[in-house]
Structure formats: structure tokens, C-alpha cells
Design an enzyme around this catalytic site. Sequence first.
Site, mmCIF file in Angstrom:
data_model
loop_
_atom_site.group_PDB
_atom_site.id
_atom_site.type_symbol
_atom_site.label_atom_id
_atom_site.label_comp_id
_atom_site.label_asym_id
_atom_site.label_seq_id
_atom_site.Cartn_x
_atom_site.Cartn_y
_atom_site.Cartn_z
ATOM 1 N N GLN A 1 0.827 -1.205 0.000
ATOM 2 C CA GLN A 1 0.000 0.000 0.000
ATOM 3 C C GLN A 1 0.865 1.260 0.000
ATOM 4 O OE1 GLN A 1 -2.445 1.125 3.458
ATOM 5 N NE2 GLN A 1 -4.191 1.272 2.069
ATOM 6 N N TYR B 1 -6.119 10.114 5.322
ATOM 7 C CA TYR B 1 -4.743 10.460 4.960
ATOM 8 C C TYR B 1 -4.734 11.369 3.724
ATOM 9 C CZ TYR B 1 -3.669 7.061 8.536
ATOM 10 O OH TYR B 1 -3.601 6.408 9.737
ATOM 11 N N ARG C 1 -7.719 2.346 -2.606
ATOM 12 C CA ARG C 1 -8.491 2.195 -1.366
ATOM 13 C C ARG C 1 -9.200 3.507 -1.056
ATOM 14 N NH1 ARG C 1 -7.669 -0.707 4.515
ATOM 15 N NH2 ARG C 1 -9.451 -2.016 4.038
ATOM 16 N N GLY D 1 -9.541 -8.156 8.092
ATOM 17 C CA GLY D 1 -8.424 -7.469 8.729
ATOM 18 C C GLY D 1 -8.064 -8.095 10.059
ATOM 19 N N CYS E 1 -12.265 -12.975 16.076
ATOM 20 C CA CYS E 1 -11.912 -11.622 16.552
ATOM 21 C C CYS E 1 -13.090 -11.025 17.316
ATOM 22 C CB CYS E 1 -11.585 -10.745 15.343
ATOM 23 S SG CYS E 1 -11.492 -8.985 15.710
ATOM 24 N N CYS F 1 -12.199 -5.795 19.823
ATOM 25 C CA CYS F 1 -11.963 -4.940 20.998
ATOM 26 C C CYS F 1 -10.966 -3.825 20.689
ATOM 27 C CB CYS F 1 -11.464 -5.777 22.176
ATOM 28 S SG CYS F 1 -9.802 -6.449 21.930
ATOM 29 N N CYS G 1 -4.589 -4.025 18.683
ATOM 30 C CA CYS G 1 -4.248 -3.645 17.312
ATOM 31 C C CYS G 1 -4.338 -2.137 17.128
ATOM 32 C CB CYS G 1 -5.077 -4.450 16.318
ATOM 33 S SG CYS G 1 -6.850 -4.401 16.568
ATOM 34 N N GLU H 1 -10.423 -23.719 39.657
ATOM 35 C CA GLU H 1 -11.303 -22.551 39.597
ATOM 36 C C GLU H 1 -12.293 -22.636 40.750
ATOM 37 O OE1 GLU H 1 -11.802 -19.516 38.026
ATOM 38 O OE2 GLU H 1 -13.400 -19.519 39.531
ATOM 39 N N LYS I 1 -21.556 -7.270 24.085
ATOM 40 C CA LYS I 1 -20.379 -7.912 24.657
ATOM 41 C C LYS I 1 -20.424 -9.440 24.549
ATOM 42 C CE LYS I 1 -17.475 -6.031 26.640
ATOM 43 N NZ LYS I 1 -17.346 -5.646 28.029
HETATM 44 C C1 LIG Z 1 -18.628 -6.040 33.771
HETATM 45 C C2 LIG Z 1 -17.224 -6.134 33.321
HETATM 46 C C3 LIG Z 1 -16.899 -5.685 32.052
HETATM 47 C C4 LIG Z 1 -15.599 -5.750 31.601
HETATM 48 N N1 LIG Z 1 -15.340 -5.339 30.327
HETATM 49 C C5 LIG Z 1 -14.092 -5.441 29.853
HETATM 50 C C6 LIG Z 1 -13.800 -5.052 28.518
HETATM 51 O O1 LIG Z 1 -14.666 -4.639 27.759
HETATM 52 N N2 LIG Z 1 -12.525 -5.144 28.094
HETATM 53 C C7 LIG Z 1 -11.528 -5.595 28.916
HETATM 54 O O2 LIG Z 1 -10.387 -5.668 28.488
HETATM 55 N N3 LIG Z 1 -11.771 -5.980 30.167
HETATM 56 C C8 LIG Z 1 -13.025 -5.909 30.666
HETATM 57 N N4 LIG Z 1 -13.273 -6.291 31.945
HETATM 58 C C9 LIG Z 1 -12.131 -6.715 32.782
HETATM 59 C C10 LIG Z 1 -11.698 -8.139 32.436
HETATM 60 O O3 LIG Z 1 -12.799 -8.995 32.526
HETATM 61 C C11 LIG Z 1 -10.575 -8.561 33.370
HETATM 62 O O4 LIG Z 1 -9.483 -7.691 33.217
HETATM 63 C C12 LIG Z 1 -10.123 -9.993 33.106
HETATM 64 O O5 LIG Z 1 -11.185 -10.906 33.259
HETATM 65 C C13 LIG Z 1 -8.972 -10.387 34.039
HETATM 66 O O6 LIG Z 1 -8.660 -11.740 33.834
HETATM 67 P P1 LIG Z 1 -7.980 -12.617 34.952
HETATM 68 O O7 LIG Z 1 -7.960 -13.994 34.439
HETATM 69 O O8 LIG Z 1 -6.713 -11.998 35.359
HETATM 70 O O9 LIG Z 1 -8.936 -12.520 36.226
HETATM 71 P P2 LIG Z 1 -10.436 -13.004 36.408
HETATM 72 O O10 LIG Z 1 -11.189 -12.885 35.161
HETATM 73 O O11 LIG Z 1 -10.931 -12.285 37.602
HETATM 74 O O12 LIG Z 1 -10.291 -14.544 36.764
HETATM 75 C C14 LIG Z 1 -9.727 -14.970 37.992
HETATM 76 C C15 LIG Z 1 -10.371 -16.278 38.385
HETATM 77 O O13 LIG Z 1 -9.652 -16.815 39.483
HETATM 78 C C16 LIG Z 1 -10.588 -17.497 40.326
HETATM 79 N N5 LIG Z 1 -9.936 -17.675 41.636
HETATM 80 C C17 LIG Z 1 -9.588 -16.732 42.522
HETATM 81 N N6 LIG Z 1 -8.928 -17.288 43.568
HETATM 82 C C18 LIG Z 1 -8.855 -18.603 43.313
HETATM 83 C C19 LIG Z 1 -8.266 -19.697 43.994
HETATM 84 N N7 LIG Z 1 -7.596 -19.558 45.120
HETATM 85 N N8 LIG Z 1 -8.407 -20.929 43.451
HETATM 86 C C20 LIG Z 1 -9.078 -21.124 42.292
HETATM 87 N N9 LIG Z 1 -9.640 -20.106 41.621
HETATM 88 C C21 LIG Z 1 -9.507 -18.866 42.106
HETATM 89 C C22 LIG Z 1 -11.776 -16.554 40.302
HETATM 90 O O14 LIG Z 1 -12.946 -17.216 40.702
HETATM 91 C C23 LIG Z 1 -11.807 -16.137 38.846
HETATM 92 O O15 LIG Z 1 -12.632 -16.992 38.074
HETATM 93 C C24 LIG Z 1 -14.577 -6.261 32.440
HETATM 94 C C25 LIG Z 1 -14.892 -6.734 33.710
HETATM 95 C C26 LIG Z 1 -16.205 -6.691 34.148
HETATM 96 C C27 LIG Z 1 -16.548 -7.216 35.504
HETATM 97 C C1 LIG Z 2 -3.702 -2.646 13.436
HETATM 98 C C2 LIG Z 2 -4.372 -2.095 12.213
HETATM 99 C C3 LIG Z 2 -3.629 -1.379 11.285
HETATM 100 C C4 LIG Z 2 -4.235 -0.891 10.134
HETATM 101 N N1 LIG Z 2 -3.471 -0.291 9.190
HETATM 102 C C5 LIG Z 2 -3.994 0.030 7.984
HETATM 103 C C6 LIG Z 2 -3.163 0.433 6.905
HETATM 104 O O1 LIG Z 2 -1.942 0.392 6.990
HETATM 105 N N2 LIG Z 2 -3.784 0.808 5.763
HETATM 106 C C7 LIG Z 2 -5.128 0.757 5.605
HETATM 107 O O2 LIG Z 2 -5.636 1.111 4.544
HETATM 108 N N3 LIG Z 2 -5.926 0.303 6.597
HETATM 109 C C8 LIG Z 2 -5.392 -0.085 7.773
HETATM 110 N N4 LIG Z 2 -6.186 -0.618 8.744
HETATM 111 C C9 LIG Z 2 -7.609 -0.862 8.471
HETATM 112 C C10 LIG Z 2 -7.786 -2.308 7.999
HETATM 113 O O3 LIG Z 2 -7.159 -2.523 6.772
HETATM 114 C C11 LIG Z 2 -9.273 -2.678 7.855
HETATM 115 O O4 LIG Z 2 -9.832 -1.868 6.863
HETATM 116 C C12 LIG Z 2 -10.053 -2.491 9.136
HETATM 117 O O5 LIG Z 2 -9.395 -3.077 10.234
HETATM 118 C C13 LIG Z 2 -11.456 -3.073 9.015
HETATM 119 O O6 LIG Z 2 -11.387 -4.418 8.718
HETATM 120 P P1 LIG Z 2 -11.706 -5.555 9.839
HETATM 121 O O7 LIG Z 2 -13.003 -5.176 10.459
HETATM 122 O O8 LIG Z 2 -11.746 -6.818 9.068
HETATM 123 O O9 LIG Z 2 -10.585 -5.486 10.817
HETATM 124 C C14 LIG Z 2 -5.613 -1.078 9.917
HETATM 125 C C15 LIG Z 2 -6.350 -1.775 10.878
HETATM 126 C C16 LIG Z 2 -5.744 -2.300 12.000
HETATM 127 C C17 LIG Z 2 -6.551 -3.090 12.975
#
Ligand SMILES: Cc1cc2nc3c(=O)[nH]c(=O)nc-3n(C[C@H](O)[C@H](O)[C@H](O)COP(=O)(O)OP(=O)(O)OC[C@H]3O[C@@H](n4cnc5c(N)ncnc54)[C@H](O)[C@@H]3O)c2cc1C
Ligand SMILES: Cc1cc2nc3c(=O)[nH]c(=O)nc-3n(C[C@H](O)[C@H](O)[C@H](O)COP(=O)(O)O)c2cc1C
Length: 644
Positions: free
Chosen positions: A103, A173, A221, A319, A343, A346, A350, A413, A431
Amino acid sequence: MQRLPNLLSPIVIKGLELENRVVMPPMGTNLGNKDATVSDALLAYMRRRAQARPGLIIAEISAVHESGALIDTELGIYDDRFIPGLKMLSETIHAGGSGAAVQLHHGGRECFFLLNEGKALGPSAEPSLIYGMPPKEMTLDDMRMIRESFAAAAVRARRAGFDMVEIHAAHGYLLCQFLSPIANRRQDEYGASMKNRARFVVEVIEEVRRNVGDDFPISLRLSVDESIRGGYTQEDMLTVVPDFVKAGADVIHASLGTYGTPGGITSAPAEFDPGFNAFRARKVKEVVDVPVITVGRFTDPSLADEVIRRGDADLVSFGRQFLADPEFLPKARAGRYEDIRTCIACNQGCIERLMFEGKTVRCAINPETGQETIYPGTPAGTPRKVWIAGAGPSGLMAAHEASRLGHAVTVFEKEGAAGGQLLFASIPPFKKVYGAWVRWLEQKVRQSGVEIRTGVTLDEDALEKGRPDFVIVATGGEKVVPDIPGIDLPQVHDAWEILAGTVPPGRDVLVIGGGLIGMETADFLCPRVKTLTVVEALKRSPVSKLTSHGYMLHRRLKDGGCALILGGSVARIETDSVSVMVKGEERRLSPVDQVVVAVGLSPRRELKAICERLSIPHTLAGDAVSPRRIIEATEEGAKAAWGI
Ligand SMILES: Cc1cc2nc3c(=O)[nH]c(=O)nc-3n(C[C@H](O)[C@H](O)[C@H](O)COP(=O)(O)OP(=O)(O)OC[C@H]3O[C@@H](n4cnc5c(N)ncnc54)[C@H](O)[C@@H]3O)c2cc1C
Ligand SMILES: Cc1cc2nc3c(=O)[nH]c(=O)nc-3n(C[C@H](O)[C@H](O)[C@H](O)COP(=O)(O)O)c2cc1C
């Protein structure tokens, strides 16, 4: 019957025979060397994807001129010294059997470092939508130089062994800036009407065609719709696409939006359905007779097959799916759909990691991506007895990797089901994909022969008796209960109780905590309650509106009438009201019949101290280190396993 008969059928583009219609679109990786040359890491990343044999791989943005590079690691194609590295890249793509394109890119006013130095170029001195600073308005001489740079770059691409070039006129761009009425305020023949705004793009294509020869395919593109207030529309674009084809474009790659579009629609979040943008490719097909590539949230090859069958597009780009699972295509060819790691859109590893953190590409659900050179491929020398505490994303990823490397793994667990916080995180709107992914991971772990002992808390006694060689402590976090008068009242619950449905939503609800958990719980509650208020102690929302998910979340809550109080701390909870301190003043919010606590988690690490006492080698991973996101949880889980 042949699987995926449409998607896997060949297509010829200006003499270039592609074995199938799957395209890996250009995706910047930041894996290039700091001198803009191709690195070993980039070749390793590409090799992994080329092995899947998509019909066409379009290598990432490559700067046609020094004034157009976004970052020092953006590949260069503006000098002959880049040819050897680019040749290795095209050979890597060809080795798998795919067609290879690269590209050609100029960032214009989105080149942050040049903007800072007052040296960025743009059609007009209109500020960058992302950085707020204006570029220098290009003179006709500047425009001639850039046209020639695109052409010289295309010639270099051909010399480097590529089969095709793609001219990047999308996503905000330089060439897209010329097309955009927001960025292009020129008064000359390159501004005002859509035809005029398209003139520079037409000239770039013509110049490339003149230099690269008649037999070399050129893809263009485009963002078919700029998808931003004041930007060009799909209708505007459709009036000029035929001019681009007349100028020499052999394929149109029909993308969407700009990086300034709120909500990051270009790499659309899970709010958008897979294939949501295909109808725009169809519109383009109605006005031109060259092949059209569609793109946008494709994860399932069957859907892509259907899109081609019904004539919406001729080829389909996947992508981020290529980041989540570079083997999805061979798996689909073999009918092993259930093995595909889908995928979750999120954007953590990326596009948002690249754009907001300036780091190299990763994938929140695939720890190999972007780390191909350090990813251990062969089993460990000495298999160990590995115990993992916690079956959240971190523990499950650790188990997946440790088992893949030949260790004898058992997961404990304490709850009745694996999944950790994702069992709750997958309940708010849009979600579900998170839940589907963690179930997929659990299934893969089980299929590898690992026992996941649910309902079992790993404790000191068990460790002392079982004496594993290594323990991965992925125990997540403990809910924080804030010390607020009234916190023990019966109408006070926590976010997890609300999401799990063990407590029904109230009528007038106040959520304490505006972090991701609080905001997502509010998102879940919004359509179910009469009034909703979120109180957050920080003055700025911890959920950034710059991320696609954050933007969508804020917008939904605003549209749903949810009040967000920033810089507020809850002073007191009473039977039907809550008092909040804002800027030193007390505000009494009433009526409030339900209070939902979501002030976060504190790391749960007791097992670390126990392992130390028992002298058992161990590592902490995920939220047990400090509560963060999935990407940190999976990465640390994987690395804990790699390090055994
Ligand atoms: C409502 C909600 C929305 C979220 N949305 C996002 C999001 O959009 N994007 C994102 O990146 N993150 C999101 N998160 C955060 C994400 O879920 C956490 O960062 C992630 O789950 C962490 O993973 P982990 O495995 O480290 O911990 P956890 O997921 O907490 O898992 C730990 C596990 O260990 C178990 N455990 C604890 N102690 C013990 C023990 N002694 N023995 C055995 N088992 C044990 C627990 O029961 C638990 O199941 C969200 C969280 C919540 C609650
Ligand atoms: C990490 C990342 C880098 C990207 N870089 C470019 C790029 O260099 N040129 C471009 O035209 N689009 C770029 N895109 C857009 C992707 O080519 C694609 O159009 C977009 O992610 C939507 O497709 P998808 O839903 O299948 O991921 C990028 C996307 C991601 C996730």
C-alpha cells in the site's frame, strides 16, 4: 459439495491470477525497523499469515515520501534503499502462494511529528482532526512532487517483486484529505466541488499508471463514506469513482470512515455486525465494472462467501481476523469452523495500541500476534507439573500455552464455571463476543487434555500436598467495598449481582464508579430503569471516548438519558437518597431506590505469599498483578507459561 465455492473461487485482476477471493488488507504493524526498512519481526508476522494462502495480501502502509510517514517505523518506499527489504516481504507473501501488493501511503496532515515541526502537508491549512494542528497548504509544486513520489514508489514496488500496488486514498490520509470538504478548502481547480476534490487522486492514479506500465494492477483504497459530520457522503463518492477507474484503477477497495471519525468506524467495534459495510461495496459495483473488495468486521468465511454469492463484492478483506487467528482460512477450508478463534473487535492490541500508545501490533486474544519471533513453537525441554489458580482469561491462556508446550497442567477454579470476570463482562450490550471467545478458549484447553477443576479453591493445603513444579497465580481481583455511611443498607448491591440477575434492577438507580465496570453496568441498566446516574470520583471519565468501545458506551448512555457526574464522591447513602460531594458542595440526589457499587477490584494475591512460604516457583498474571484489561491478562498468562 465444494466448501465456500464463491470465496474460494479464483479471480483474475488485470492478468494477476488470485487463487481465491480472501484478502488480507493492509494493516500497519509498527514492526518495521526505525530506519523504515522491513524487519525480521515483520517478516515473521507476515510469514505466519502468508501460510494461510489468502488470494491477496496487501502489505501495510508504506510512505511514498518522507513527508508522509506517520511514525519512524512506517515502512518506507520513497528510496531505492528500501527495495531489498521490500523484496523479502514480497517473497514471503509469494512463498505461501498469495498475490502480493503493497500500500502506497502519504499521511498528509495526520503525520504528528511533522505537524509538530510545522512541516506536515495538506490540501489546505485545516487542522488535523486527531491532533488539532494545521498542516502547510500544498502548492502546485508540492502536488507535482507527491504525484511523482507515488509513481516512483509504485515502480519500486514492482521492482521489489510485488504484483500490485494499492493507492491509499482512504481513512483521512493525504489523498482522502483532498477528497474531504473538511480538509480541503482550496479555491483552485482542486477544491470546492467533488469533481475538483477528486482531481488530485485522479492525477495520482494517472501518474502511477504512466510509470508502472499498462499491465500492472492498481488498487485504490477509498473510504466510500467519510462518516463524519461535514465530510463527503457515499452519494458524493459514487459520482467520482468512475473517474478513478478511467484514470487506471483496476480494483476498488471499499473501506469506510477516517481515523477522526468518532467511534473508530474504520476498524469497527462489536457494535457493528460482521459484514455491515458490504452494501457500500455493492453501491460501488453499480457504478464501475472493475472488481470491488469489501471490508468491515468479517470474521466468518461463510458470510464472506454469501456476500460474494449475492454480488455485493468480488473479494472480501478480513483485517483483524488475520490478527486473531492467522489460520482461520485453512481451518475453514477443512470445515473446522469450531476451531476458528473469532476476533472480538476490541481493538486493544491492534489499532488502538498503535494509535494511542505508538506500540507494535498485538492481539488481545492471540498472544502470538506481533511476537512471532519470540513465540515458542516447540515443546519445553523438561515437561513440568504446572498448577494454575483461576480460570479467567489469564489462567485459561496460561493453560492453553503451557499445555501446548508439553507441560502437565491442572487448572483450579473456585467458582462453578470457567471464564472469570468475562462471565459478567459478556452480559452488557454488544459484549456477547467476549463470552463466545472465553468459551472457545475453555474448550481448547479442555481438548488439549487439561483438567479444569471447577468449584475447587486452590489453597495452602492442596499446594503442600500436591507440590507442583510451578504455579501460575491468575486469581484476579477482589471487589472493593467503599467505606461510605449507608453502604450496608438493603438497597445497596454490587455490579456483579445486577449483571448476573441475582438482583433485579431498581427504578431510580445510582451507580458508584464510572470505570469500565460501572459504565457497562449502567449500559445494561439504562433501558431497564426510570432514572440512572453514574458518579465517578475522577474529573475525567476513566473510560476514554477515544477508544471505539468507550465512545459507543458514552454515546449510548448519553442518548439513554443517563447522568454522569464526574469529580463526585458519594458522602452518604440513605433510604431513598444519596448525597454526593461535587466541587466541595453537597448534592442530595433523590429519589434513589437502588445503589450499585462498581468501584473496582483489588488484586487477589494470597497464593503468592503461600507459594513463597512453600518455596514453589510461581508467577502472578492478569488482574492478580493489578486489575486491568483482557490484553494484559492474556499476555501475562501466556508469558507466564512461556517462562516455565
Ligand atoms: C462487567 C465487566 C466488564 C468488563 N469489560 C471489559 C472489557 O470490555 N474489556 C476488557 O479488556 N476488560 C473488561 N473487563 C475486565 C476483564 O474482565 C478482566 O481484566 C479480566 O477478566 C482479568 O482476567 P484474569 O484472568 O486476570 O482474572 P479473572 O477474570 O478475575 O479470573 C480470575 C479467576 O480466578 C478465580 N480464583 C480466585 N482465587 C482462586 C483460587 N484460590 N483458586 C481457584 N480459583 C480462584 C476466580 O474465581 C476467577 O474466576 C470487564 C470486567 C467486568 C466485571
Ligand atoms: C492494526 C491495524 C492497522 C491498520 N493499518 C492500515 C493500513 O496500513 N492501511 C489501511 O488502509 N488500513 C489499515 N487498517 C484498516 C484495515 O485494513 C481494515 O480496513 C479495518 O481493520 C477493518 O477491517 P476488519 O473489520 O476486518 O478489521 C488497519 C487496521 C488495524 C486493525
